[in-house]
Design a protein around this motif. Sequence first.
Motif, PDB file in Angstrom:
ATOM      1  N   LEU A  49       0.825  -1.208   0.000  1.00 10.11           N
ATOM      2  CA  LEU A  49       0.000   0.000   0.000  1.00 10.11           C
ATOM      3  C   LEU A  49       0.859   1.257   0.000  1.00 10.11           C
ATOM      4  N   ASP A  55      -6.091   0.969   4.220  1.00 10.12           N
ATOM      5  CA  ASP A  55      -5.131   2.066   4.130  1.00 10.12           C
ATOM      6  C   ASP A  55      -5.076   2.873   5.419  1.00 10.12           C
ATOM      7  N   ARG A  67      -2.491  -0.912   7.127  1.00 14.89           N
ATOM      8  CA  ARG A  67      -1.135  -0.738   6.563  1.00 14.89           C
ATOM      9  C   ARG A  67      -0.155  -0.298   7.646  1.00 14.89           C
TER      10      ARG A  67
END
Length: 819
Positions: free
Chosen positions: A286, A716, A720
């Motif tokens: 990501l 996200d 992550r």
Amino acid sequence: MSILLPADLRSDAGFRHESPVGPLEIVPLDPERDAALVQGWLADPRSAFWQMGDLDVDSVREYFAGVVADPHQDAWLGLRDGRPAFLVETYDPARILLVDVHDARPGDLGMHLLVAPPTTERTHRLTSAVMAAVVAFCFDARGATRIVVEPDVRNAAIARKNAEVGFRIVGEIDLPGKRASLAVLDADDRRAAQLAAAAASASGGADGAAAARPGGDLVSSGAPHLAPEPMTAAQRHLVAKAIAEFTHERLLAPIALTDPDADGLARYRLTTAGSDYVFTARRHALEHWAIQEATLERTVDGVPAALDAQELVLELQGELGIPDALLATYLEEIASTLASAAFKLTRDPSPAAELALAGFQAIEAGMTEGHPGFVANNGRIGFGLDEFGAFAPESGADVHLVWLAVRRSLSHLALGDGLSETSLYDGELGPDLVAEFSRRLRELGLDPAEYRWLPAHPWQWQHRIAVTFAPDVARRDLVPVGTSRDAYRAQQSIRTFFNTTRPERAYVKTALAIQNMGFLRGLSPAYMRHTPAINDWVAELVGTDPTLQAARFVVLREQASIGYTGDVYHRTAAPSAHRKMVAALWRESPLPRIGGGERLATMAALLHRDPSGASLATALVRASGIPADEWVRSYLDAYLRPVVHTLLAHDLAFMPHGENVILVLDGHVVRRVFMKDIGEEVAVLTDRALPPQIERIRQPVDAAERALAIFTDVFDGVLRHLAAILDGDGTLREARFWQLVAECIDRHASEHPDLDPAVDLRAERFAHSCLNRLQLRNTLQMVDLADQSASLLYAGTMANPIARRGGGTGAVGRASRVE
């Protein structure tokens, strides 16, 4: 262990100093008598900088016997109320420890101090009082003309206390087991510090009692967080974060100087308009960058320069796209974020291993980062120094809310199922306080039946309501009737308060007209009118869904909301922030819903690192005693699976970031979660039928954008960061982490084959929605809450780390150290 020393050792034979926490005494330490007591202090994790935590009682006795026998050093025991409270060592720096690394003068006296770790609640300002007493002891009883100290450079807490009494850092030196800050205090330094403290205290009022005011400890000590050492550390962290997050959002593109090594680490350079930044980093899935802060260096025209987050923003204004008219506002938010970070560094933060075992509110106050994605994430524009110390979550200060009587005909009160106006106020205030407020109204010639009760943030009353709504107060449409008897603590969301006196009572969320992270933190009475109904609808949906019930997934309902609308601002043609300044809501407490052995922690804690770099997530995994992948699987089942299910089964999206989720831990393992902030942040993303009173939460979007409720907000926004932390700690490889995420998604799909397949959470790529770009575009209002979808900004697409094939899985393999 607490002992009461014999009277002959407590007064006549010792040094006595009057202090704000009562008389303090310093007496000679007796190795035979005191060894067991001191060994317990040294073994506490909070005493780690003494490097003696592994000594047993006999070893401690032997060590101090040697100190006492040495003519060049001494050991002392400090007493408060006749009970041991601190340990002092004094030594001749020309003969002990600092030989060859310090230019000793006649009259120099070295000093070490250890305040006993608290066994229950900390005593406010105890360490400051002890430090002042020890300085007086060294000068007045030991005849020193200059005191010398050499704390570990990482010990920000003792650096703050040294600064309070006037110590000057003269350099860094290497000593056995540590890099030390060498600091000195002479009579002039001491006198200057005392004068500064007295001036600050006197400026607080006629009585000069700074500690009695909100934030008095900050004022009386001259705001020690606004000093070079803590600010330098804050600058380094924020510059590293800015480079990492702006690069993640494809606003920057650092150039690789080396190939990644076996651990995935490489050197990179970022060139701006005026500076070069070089650093070591590891790239993760990501497009997440984990920069090793200690390696970050800045040069200007080839000359080393100090790291400065505001300078970085100025250098990057073009790349960041900040409008000229809003640049100063963003720079101010950066400055406030730096001040907050420096403040946290000087608040004696708990080690991650200790925080992992702490209670709910200790963890809440122990967080140091704020939002993991936003760079300017602690704006708080409007708070002064006193308010920062009194109301910031990291202060951990008790707050007593201001209560207003608001005229019934000019306000609204919305109540959830099972709640009446009487039960609300009796439950949150108690009948006695309601009666007292009513009596105060009658003393003013007012009828209590014509009023409702509204809680206000003390800052909001002082700076907004009493000024911006002065005519309303004068008309008796708003009447201050007193403060809460219960004490509250500000949460990480800053305007929400947890009741510490009666934890079973509701959270109180207040309007707070300060600028923070792209929003003025008000509450709209019109917007909240339907908040309890929305919460009731969501709670019923969750409570009747078998999958969510099996997961023991619970929403904390916002049960009641109140807003004042009698002001002139509600009659202007155009809406404004002034309509959001006098309102509040009540949210259920999670405390009555947990059982024996369970404890709570904000999910934001999983992304926390202490000043030494240790992570709370890894500390929890280690404390649990189970394999890391098993721990992560339990967490994903408790958190990810329910939010995926509500999206796919009910088209319902939460805003499940770290501060909106409360983890329920059992055996240090996440077993279930509470979701909060329902009324403002929940959305139904299709045209499914809804009751008329909650229609405002409908925000229909296509399937790809519905999937972003998981990709952006969970993958996200949360995962992550957690994946990179666990990977960087060596706790769990990143590839394995994302494999567990994929397994969680697949397991849910296999159990619910009938759900809409249009939302594909294992698609190869997804739109890269960027948070900082929103704030940079408009630092005053990031999004239109009525149409959040249209406000989003994208930077192409990103590879999905759990894609079935292609870029996602491959990217994880290259970015992490796959086994």
